[in-house]
Enzyme design. Structure first.
Site, mmCIF file in Angstrom:
data_model
loop_
_atom_site.group_PDB
_atom_site.id
_atom_site.type_symbol
_atom_site.label_atom_id
_atom_site.label_comp_id
_atom_site.label_asym_id
_atom_site.label_seq_id
_atom_site.Cartn_x
_atom_site.Cartn_y
_atom_site.Cartn_z
ATOM 1 N N LYS A 38 29.629 40.938 31.615
ATOM 2 C CA LYS A 38 31.024 40.492 31.649
ATOM 3 C C LYS A 38 31.737 41.000 32.905
ATOM 4 C CE LYS A 38 34.164 42.987 29.546
ATOM 5 N NZ LYS A 38 35.500 43.478 29.897
ATOM 6 N N ASN A 39 31.555 42.287 33.212
ATOM 7 C CA ASN A 39 32.330 42.868 34.310
ATOM 8 C C ASN A 39 31.801 42.488 35.694
ATOM 9 O OD1 ASN A 39 34.100 43.894 32.482
ATOM 10 N ND2 ASN A 39 33.293 45.983 32.519
ATOM 11 N N CYS A 133 42.562 46.019 27.749
ATOM 12 C CA CYS A 133 42.521 46.948 26.628
ATOM 13 C C CYS A 133 43.468 48.111 26.890
ATOM 14 C CB CYS A 133 41.100 47.483 26.448
ATOM 15 S SG CYS A 133 40.013 46.326 25.633
ATOM 16 N N ARG A 138 46.604 52.212 33.597
ATOM 17 C CA ARG A 138 45.675 51.463 34.433
ATOM 18 C C ARG A 138 46.386 51.051 35.718
ATOM 19 N NH1 ARG A 138 41.750 48.005 30.674
ATOM 20 N NH2 ARG A 138 40.449 48.255 32.497
ATOM 21 N N ILE A 140 47.296 50.243 39.684
ATOM 22 C CA ILE A 140 46.711 49.320 40.666
ATOM 23 C C ILE A 140 47.069 49.739 42.086
ATOM 24 C CG2 ILE A 140 46.450 47.246 39.210
ATOM 25 C CD1 ILE A 140 49.145 46.340 40.495
ATOM 26 N N GLN A 142 45.563 51.587 44.188
ATOM 27 C CA GLN A 142 44.464 51.552 45.163
ATOM 28 C C GLN A 142 44.179 50.123 45.638
ATOM 29 O OE1 GLN A 142 43.088 54.483 46.461
ATOM 30 N NE2 GLN A 142 44.849 55.202 45.277
ATOM 31 N N ASP A 321 32.691 53.181 29.322
ATOM 32 C CA ASP A 321 32.563 52.063 28.375
ATOM 33 C C ASP A 321 31.517 52.335 27.288
ATOM 34 O OD1 ASP A 321 34.490 50.751 29.790
ATOM 35 O OD2 ASP A 321 33.136 49.379 30.820
ATOM 36 N N ARG A 413 36.156 39.819 23.122
ATOM 37 C CA ARG A 413 36.453 39.764 24.556
ATOM 38 C C ARG A 413 35.203 39.993 25.387
ATOM 39 N NH1 ARG A 413 41.974 42.669 26.011
ATOM 40 N NH2 ARG A 413 41.276 41.919 28.026
#
Ligand code: EPZ
Length: 446
Positions: A38-39, A133, A138, A140, A142, A321, A413
């Site tokens: 997925k990633n 999630c 989280r 951003i 960077q 994960d 997901r």
């Protein structure tokens, strides 16, 4: 017959939101085929808009996050053709909108990959601020730092991140934190910027390498992906490609831990064992046996599990994960384990649910002290996010009695056919959406 009333979700009383019903106790045994990552799929799908030519992608996982991303692309005029469940053809020659917004796209983190992809090709992109999630802050910063270093102006307004550039020029960028998303986004922009970009302290995850390979297959010049220094020489344009996505390291790891948790014997097939080394090492430490071949790994959990210590780290460290999955296993081991989460601060939310199943875990800051118990017992539990949801399903599969796991849309997901793959390994798990389904399940599994 009783009166039919409606609950807050507008469902009739006998109806339920879709959930898993699980009768625990069966060791999971057999083989399971792992799908595409997925990633890796998410940035690869987004990067397909960087060329006007057609891109064919294989080994695409059929999961909610990738489907939402493909729908968002269609909304801006990209032609998307599914030729089979795991194959897609993408052509972005007729994009008609450089603003990616909408209800779906706001829910997924990977929406930010459109920023890098569209900024690279059109020097302009506006994308809804990412969701995803709820596992902690989280940031951003960077990503933004990287875009600015390459010559873009970036601002956040009306819930959108807006990036525009007159010219994009290569630069030497030192990342303050190791970030998968920022490394990928910067790589995409640098691929079409003028001159050379060097990304230092880059993320090394297999999906970073997969995206670099995909871009190179389209004519980019990227070297060093998989190490912490990535060098990119900008090119003037990219062409079409035929590309197969790598197997999903986390789906594989989840089923490997399912063997440990249920005292089973599972062979995960269609994997790259090298990507699973940190997971394999921990399974060996806790007393499982491992057999590896070129594209498969077998995990046998014949002995009682031993405790250990684990700290999540960027690749090649133990993945964040996989943190809930290893914790669910350690909570059934003979002794005390320490689990330290060093990537996302909010990733122990599932511990309350696991405690309701009988686990003995104390969370202090980013550390969980896990005292092993002999067994879990069935309970009604909620999936708080994708990976924790999968881990709780596995706890329920090991538990005595019946459990229900709610909010399974989180699990969907990122895991394709999760309950069907588990059923094929002997699990008693079904999707239910009414009290009647639940009664039938109880009768069947008795
Ligand atoms: C990716 O998220 C994955 N998502 C996550 O998978 C995974 O948990 C994570 O990488 C770590 O491996 C996707 O690939 C879509 P990061 P990402 O940027 O890119 C901090 C799953 O379950 N940071 O590597 O968002 C951040 O707060 C999901 O499949 C900044 O400070 O993760 C975190 O502490 C969940 N500033 C750390 O870096 C930034 O600009 C790592 O985050 C960016 C990140």
């Amino acid at each position: 017959m009783g009166r039919v009333t409606e609950n807050v979700h507008g469902l009739r009383k006998e109806e339920r939101m879709e959930q898993y019903a699980i009768q625990g106790g069966n060791p999971l045994v057999g083989e399971v085929e792992i799908g595409g990552a997925k990633n890796a799929a998410l940035p690869i799908i987004a990067a397909s808009v960087m060329t006007d030519e057609t891109v064919h992608i294989e080994n695409l996982p059929d999961v909610r996050d990738t489907n939402v991303l493909l729908e968002a692309m269609q909304d801006i005029g990209v032609l998307v053709n599914r030729s089979g469940r795991h194959k897609v053809t993408i052509n972005a020659a007729r994009i008609n909108n450089l603003v990616v917004d909408g209800d779906n796209i706001r829910k997924i983190r990977a929406s930010y990959y459109f920023l890098g992809a569209m900024l690279a090709k059109y020097k302009s992109a506006e994308v809804a601020l990412p969701g995803g999630c709820d596992i902690g802050c989280r940031a951003i910063d960077q990503h933004i730092k990287g875009f600015r270093a390459l010559g873009a102006e970036v601002k956040i307004e009306y819930g959108l991140i807006k990036a525009h550039a007159e010219r994009l020029r290569g630069n030497h960028i030192y990342m303050d934190v190791v970030s998968v998303g920022a490394t990928i986004n910067i790589m995409m922009v640098a691929a079409l910027a003028e001159g050379q970009t060097i990304i230092e302290n880059a993320a090394k995850e297999p999906h970073v390498v997969d995206l670099a390979n995909f871009l190179n297959s389209m004519g980019a010049n990227i070297k060093g992906a998989g190490t912490d220094v990535i060098r990119i020489k900008g090119v003037t344009g990219l062409h079409g490609s035929d590309y197969a996505i790598i197997p999903d390291q986390i789906e594989a790891g989840t089923f490997m831990f399912a063997a440990a948790i249920t005292k089973g014997d599972i062979t995960v097939k269609n994997v790259i064992p090298k990507h699973l080394e940190s997971i394999t090492a921990k399974l060996l430490e806790i007393g499982c046996e491992i057999e590896e071949s070129d594209d498969a790994v077998r995990v046998v959990a014949a002995k009682p599990l031993r405790p250990t210590q684990v700290k999540t780290l960027p690749y090649p460290g133990f993945p964040t994960d996989m943190q809930p999955q290893i914790t669910v296993a350690l909570a059934l081991s003979r002794g005390t384990s320490i689990v330290t989460e060093s990537i996302f601060e909010n990733r122990f939310k599932y511990v309350d649910e696991l405690t309701r199943m009988g686990a003995d875990i104390k969370v202090e800051g980013n550390t969980a002290i896990v005292n092993g118990v002999a067994k879990y017992t069935g309970a009604r539990i909620n999936a708080p996010d994708l990976r924790a949801g999968a881990a709780l399903v596995m706890a329920a599969l090991a538990a005595e009695g019946v459990s229900t796991v709610e909010e399974i849309h989180y699990i969907e997901r990122g895991y394709e056919d999760f309950h069907l793959k588990l059923q094929a390994l002997g699990a008693q798990i079904e999707k239910v959406s009414s009290d009647r389904d639940m009664q039938k399940f109880r009768l069947k599994t008795g």
